[in-house]
Design a protein around this motif. Structure first.
Motif, PDB file in Angstrom:
ATOM      1  N   ALA A 183     -13.337 -34.879  33.917  1.00  0.00           N
ATOM      2  CA  ALA A 183     -12.625 -33.960  34.807  1.00  0.00           C
ATOM      3  C   ALA A 183     -13.473 -33.628  36.029  1.00  0.00           C
ATOM      4  CB  ALA A 183     -12.263 -32.675  34.061  1.00  0.00           C
ATOM      5  N   LEU A 184     -14.766 -33.408  35.819  1.00  0.00           N
ATOM      6  CA  LEU A 184     -15.639 -33.075  36.940  1.00  0.00           C
ATOM      7  C   LEU A 184     -15.707 -34.223  37.947  1.00  0.00           C
ATOM      8  CD1 LEU A 184     -17.582 -31.202  38.356  1.00  0.00           C
ATOM      9  CD2 LEU A 184     -19.403 -31.984  36.825  1.00  0.00           C
ATOM     10  N   VAL A 185     -15.774 -35.452  37.443  1.00  0.00           N
ATOM     11  CA  VAL A 185     -15.800 -36.620  38.329  1.00  0.00           C
ATOM     12  C   VAL A 185     -14.501 -36.706  39.133  1.00  0.00           C
ATOM     13  CG1 VAL A 185     -15.806 -39.144  38.421  1.00  0.00           C
ATOM     14  CG2 VAL A 185     -17.405 -37.954  36.920  1.00  0.00           C
ATOM     15  N   ILE A 186     -13.372 -36.590  38.444  1.00  0.00           N
ATOM     16  CA  ILE A 186     -12.070 -36.719  39.105  1.00  0.00           C
ATOM     17  C   ILE A 186     -11.847 -35.607  40.126  1.00  0.00           C
ATOM     18  CG2 ILE A 186      -9.563 -36.620  38.734  1.00  0.00           C
ATOM     19  CD1 ILE A 186     -10.119 -37.936  35.962  1.00  0.00           C
ATOM     20  N   ILE A 187     -12.128 -34.381  39.710  1.00  0.00           N
ATOM     21  CA  ILE A 187     -11.894 -33.240  40.599  1.00  0.00           C
ATOM     22  C   ILE A 187     -12.841 -33.275  41.793  1.00  0.00           C
ATOM     23  CG2 ILE A 187     -11.994 -30.711  40.738  1.00  0.00           C
ATOM     24  CD1 ILE A 187     -10.959 -30.666  37.835  1.00  0.00           C
ATOM     25  N   MET A 246     -11.544 -35.320  44.552  1.00  0.00           N
ATOM     26  CA  MET A 246     -10.415 -34.738  45.275  1.00  0.00           C
ATOM     27  C   MET A 246     -10.845 -34.032  46.555  1.00  0.00           C
ATOM     28  SD  MET A 246      -8.105 -33.126  42.196  1.00  0.00           S
ATOM     29  CE  MET A 246      -7.315 -34.179  40.976  1.00  0.00           C
ATOM     30  N   ARG A 247     -12.143 -33.799  46.727  1.00  0.00           N
ATOM     31  CA  ARG A 247     -12.631 -33.137  47.946  1.00  0.00           C
ATOM     32  C   ARG A 247     -12.287 -33.938  49.200  1.00  0.00           C
ATOM     33  NH1 ARG A 247     -18.870 -32.718  46.742  1.00  0.00           N
ATOM     34  NH2 ARG A 247     -18.359 -34.808  45.990  1.00  0.00           N
ATOM     35  N   PHE A 248     -12.085 -35.248  49.012  1.00  0.00           N
ATOM     36  CA  PHE A 248     -11.847 -36.116  50.164  1.00  0.00           C
ATOM     37  C   PHE A 248     -10.350 -36.324  50.444  1.00  0.00           C
ATOM     38  CE2 PHE A 248     -15.778 -37.396  47.984  1.00  0.00           C
ATOM     39  CZ  PHE A 248     -16.690 -37.049  48.975  1.00  0.00           C
ATOM     40  N   MET A 249      -9.519 -35.621  49.707  1.00  0.00           N
ATOM     41  CA  MET A 249      -8.082 -35.722  49.912  1.00  0.00           C
ATOM     42  C   MET A 249      -7.609 -34.626  50.872  1.00  0.00           C
ATOM     43  SD  MET A 249      -7.024 -36.381  45.903  1.00  0.00           S
ATOM     44  CE  MET A 249      -5.265 -36.397  46.250  1.00  0.00           C
ATOM     45  N   ALA A 250      -6.489 -34.893  51.515  1.00  0.00           N
ATOM     46  CA  ALA A 250      -5.910 -33.886  52.415  1.00  0.00           C
ATOM     47  C   ALA A 250      -5.369 -32.721  51.594  1.00  0.00           C
ATOM     48  CB  ALA A 250      -4.793 -34.510  53.243  1.00  0.00           C
ATOM     49  N   ALA A 276      -6.211 -25.170  53.297  1.00  0.00           N
ATOM     50  CA  ALA A 276      -7.472 -24.422  53.257  1.00  0.00           C
ATOM     51  C   ALA A 276      -7.620 -23.680  51.928  1.00  0.00           C
ATOM     52  CB  ALA A 276      -7.525 -23.439  54.420  1.00  0.00           C
ATOM     53  N   GLY A 277      -6.487 -23.169  51.413  1.00  0.00           N
ATOM     54  CA  GLY A 277      -6.522 -22.456  50.140  1.00  0.00           C
ATOM     55  C   GLY A 277      -6.927 -23.356  49.000  1.00  0.00           C
ATOM     56  N   GLU A 278      -6.363 -24.578  48.981  1.00  0.00           N
ATOM     57  CA  GLU A 278      -6.724 -25.531  47.936  1.00  0.00           C
ATOM     58  C   GLU A 278      -8.173 -25.960  48.069  1.00  0.00           C
ATOM     59  OE1 GLU A 278      -3.205 -28.162  46.143  1.00  0.00           O
ATOM     60  OE2 GLU A 278      -3.529 -28.536  48.284  1.00  0.00           O
ATOM     61  N   ALA A 279      -8.623 -26.173  49.299  1.00  0.00           N
ATOM     62  CA  ALA A 279     -10.008 -26.601  49.525  1.00  0.00           C
ATOM     63  C   ALA A 279     -10.997 -25.566  48.990  1.00  0.00           C
ATOM     64  CB  ALA A 279     -10.244 -26.848  51.008  1.00  0.00           C
ATOM     65  N   VAL A 288      -4.993 -30.225  39.020  1.00  0.00           N
ATOM     66  CA  VAL A 288      -6.202 -29.612  38.466  1.00  0.00           C
ATOM     67  C   VAL A 288      -5.862 -28.650  37.339  1.00  0.00           C
ATOM     68  CG1 VAL A 288      -8.159 -28.088  38.951  1.00  0.00           C
ATOM     69  CG2 VAL A 288      -7.557 -29.894  40.569  1.00  0.00           C
ATOM     70  N   ARG A 289      -4.860 -27.818  37.533  1.00  0.00           N
ATOM     71  CA  ARG A 289      -4.508 -26.844  36.495  1.00  0.00           C
ATOM     72  C   ARG A 289      -4.025 -27.534  35.225  1.00  0.00           C
ATOM     73  NH1 ARG A 289      -3.803 -21.352  38.220  1.00  0.00           N
ATOM     74  NH2 ARG A 289      -2.083 -21.012  36.778  1.00  0.00           N
ATOM     75  N   ARG A 290      -3.277 -28.614  35.371  1.00  0.00           N
ATOM     76  CA  ARG A 290      -2.829 -29.362  34.192  1.00  0.00           C
ATOM     77  C   ARG A 290      -4.020 -29.977  33.458  1.00  0.00           C
ATOM     78  NH1 ARG A 290       1.166 -34.380  35.029  1.00  0.00           N
ATOM     79  NH2 ARG A 290      -0.726 -35.124  36.068  1.00  0.00           N
ATOM     80  N   MET A 291      -4.951 -30.550  34.208  1.00  0.00           N
ATOM     81  CA  MET A 291      -6.144 -31.138  33.620  1.00  0.00           C
ATOM     82  C   MET A 291      -6.999 -30.085  32.926  1.00  0.00           C
ATOM     83  SD  MET A 291      -9.041 -33.442  35.576  1.00  0.00           S
ATOM     84  CE  MET A 291      -7.716 -34.143  36.576  1.00  0.00           C
ATOM     85  N   MET A 292      -7.170 -28.949  33.584  1.00  0.00           N
ATOM     86  CA  MET A 292      -8.025 -27.910  33.038  1.00  0.00           C
ATOM     87  C   MET A 292      -7.432 -27.253  31.806  1.00  0.00           C
ATOM     88  SD  MET A 292     -10.724 -28.177  34.597  1.00  0.00           S
ATOM     89  CE  MET A 292     -11.404 -26.923  33.510  1.00  0.00           C
TER      90      MET A 292
END
Length: 206
Positions: free
Chosen positions: A88-92, A95-99, A102-105, A175-179
């Motif tokens: 999960a840490l690797v996948i999430i 995601m930093r490089f996805m559009a 600001a709230g999600e970032a 992310v919420r589903r994964m977590m």
């Protein structure tokens, strides 16, 4: 922070599954009967968890390793939780490089920090588990350490999930589903370790 595409925990778990498969082919009926007994032990043990179906599904493939031992079962559960947490840490982190908004970032940055802490705490618990009983008179202290670290890991996972509260978007949903699954696996591993710990402490008393 850099993350490998495939963590050591994932590789170790994959090798373990392959080894189990090879043993099944080599020893046939004897191991089949042992596996049946161990599988039923896992199913019964999972009833102490909040999510017994997920517990059994995540651990049934390790019946040979468990061998009807509450210690082996607790160790397997913690290992499975750590593997999924690593993934999960690797996948999430990617995601930093996805559009995203600001709230999600912002939520994602906080979540990654919390998950990194959670991985560290689970790794600490696993290291302590491997040393369990190695120092005379220190068993209770070691058990308490493991319980503390796994509980802290679960809190960090909950915080990651909560970081996205009130934030809309596809990344939030993913992310919420994964977590949610990670939290449940960690919760189950803590319950199984607590059951093992109770057995150990009762043994020390008597």
């Amino acid at each position: 922070m850099n993350f490998l595409p495939l963590s050591r925990s994932v590789i170790i778990l994959s090798v373990t599954i392959l080894t189990i498969t090879n043993l099944e082919l080599a020893y046939g009926d004897t191991m089949f009967n042992q596996t049946q007994n161990s599988t039923e032990f896992i199913r019964a043990s999972c009833n102490v968890t909040l999510y017994p179906s997920l517990c059994f599904k995540s651990l049934e493939h390790f019946a040979h390793m468990v061998d009807s031992s509450s210690m082996n079962l607790a160790h397997a559960a913690l290992s499975v939780s750590l593997v999924h947490l690593d993934q999960a840490l690797v996948i999430i982190s990617r995601m930093r490089f996805m559009a995203m908004s600001a709230g999600e970032a912002g939520a994602l940055r906080d979540c990654i920090d919390n998950l990194a802490d959670s991985v560290d705490e689970m790794q600490r618990s696993m290291r302590e588990f491997r040393r369990l009983g190695s120092r005379a008179g220190n068993m209770r202290f070691q058990i308490s350490n493991i319980q503390t670290w796994v509980s802290a890991a679960l809190t960090d996972e909950d915080t990651c999930f909560d970081d996205f509260g009130g934030v809309d978007g596809s990344i939030t949903f993913t992310v919420r589903r994964m977590m949610r699954k990670i939290e449940r696996l960690t919760s189950n591993s803590l319950a199984l370790f607590n059951k093992f710990a109770d057995d150990v402490i009762q043994g020390l008393i008597h």
